[in-house]
Design a protein around this motif. Structure first.
Motif, PDB file in Angstrom:
ATOM      1  N   TYR A   1      48.961  11.294  90.958  1.00 23.19           N
ATOM      2  CA  TYR A   1      49.810  11.979  89.977  1.00 23.19           C
ATOM      3  C   TYR A   1      49.439  13.457  89.863  1.00 23.19           C
ATOM      4  CZ  TYR A   1      51.973  12.947  85.415  1.00 23.19           C
ATOM      5  OH  TYR A   1      52.694  13.482  84.386  1.00 23.19           O
TER       6      TYR A   1
ATOM      7  N   TRP B   1      47.930  15.271  92.120  1.00 20.29           N
ATOM      8  CA  TRP B   1      48.316  15.917  93.372  1.00 20.29           C
ATOM      9  C   TRP B   1      49.828  16.135  93.421  1.00 20.29           C
ATOM     10  CZ3 TRP B   1      51.524  14.852  97.446  1.00 20.29           C
ATOM     11  CH2 TRP B   1      51.433  15.738  98.511  1.00 20.29           C
ATOM     12  N   LEU B   2      50.603  15.145  92.971  1.00 17.46           N
ATOM     13  CA  LEU B   2      52.057  15.291  92.968  1.00 17.46           C
ATOM     14  C   LEU B   2      52.519  16.409  92.045  1.00 17.46           C
ATOM     15  CD1 LEU B   2      53.380  11.612  93.053  1.00 17.46           C
ATOM     16  CD2 LEU B   2      53.814  13.402  94.741  1.00 17.46           C
TER      17      LEU B   2
ATOM     18  N   SER C   1      56.946  14.153  89.594  1.00 21.97           N
ATOM     19  CA  SER C   1      55.703  13.378  89.583  1.00 21.97           C
ATOM     20  C   SER C   1      55.658  12.415  88.400  1.00 21.97           C
ATOM     21  CB  SER C   1      54.491  14.304  89.587  1.00 21.97           C
ATOM     22  OG  SER C   1      54.531  15.166  88.481  1.00 21.97           O
TER      23      SER C   1
ATOM     24  N   GLY D   1      55.756  22.960  90.910  1.00 22.91           N
ATOM     25  CA  GLY D   1      55.335  22.437  92.203  1.00 22.91           C
ATOM     26  C   GLY D   1      55.237  23.542  93.245  1.00 22.91           C
TER      27      GLY D   1
END
Length: 143
Positions: free
Chosen positions: A73, A75-76, A85, A131
């Motif tokens: 999560y 990392w997303l 995410s 992101g």
């Protein structure tokens, strides 16, 4: 004991979050409340397990899955932003905790990101983590 130490560490870290423009707690409120909750729950668990035996090993796969989900999560969020995410992690967490109803999982996919976005980014004025490779907020036109 680990929960208590993590909670104390999180409290100290939460105090480093700047106050909002009017000097209010703003974005600091929820992390601090969560940190205090960790300390209280850790103390309750420590008191409870002082007389109990060891943990049931049947829970270890769920604990490992939840830990792996937390790492993925984070990392997303870095890779594709908060909305996507959270839309993926929310039903996965519910699945780990035993909810298997497709309607509930589908609702979590849509409602969790929307509710958290409203609370944190609209009401509290926290800037959403964007992101690196793609972010749905770019498509939707801001936060």
């Amino acid at each position: 004991m680990a929960l208590i130490l993590i909670g104390i560490s999180a409290m100290a870290t939460s105090m480093g979050i700047p106050l909002d423009q009017r000097g209010g707690w703003g974005a600091r409120f929820f992390p601090l409340a969560g940190s205090i909750t960790l300390v209280v729950l850790g103390a309750a668990e420590l008191r409870k397990t002082a007389s109990a035996s060891q943990m049931d090993p049947r829970h270890l796969p769920a604990i490992a899955a939840l830990l792996a989900l937390a790492v993925v999560y984070v990392w997303l969020i870095f890779a594709v932003g908060y909305l996507i995410s959270t839309a993926l992690a929310a039903p996965a967490a519910l699945w780990i905790f035993g909810l298997r109803t497709p309607l509930v999982l589908g609702a979590a996919t849509l409602l969790c990101p929307a509710a958290y976005h409203l609370v944190f980014f609209k009401l509290l004025g926290v800037f959403p983590p964007l992101g690196r490779y793609f972010d749905l907020l770019d498509v939707l036109g801001g936060y």
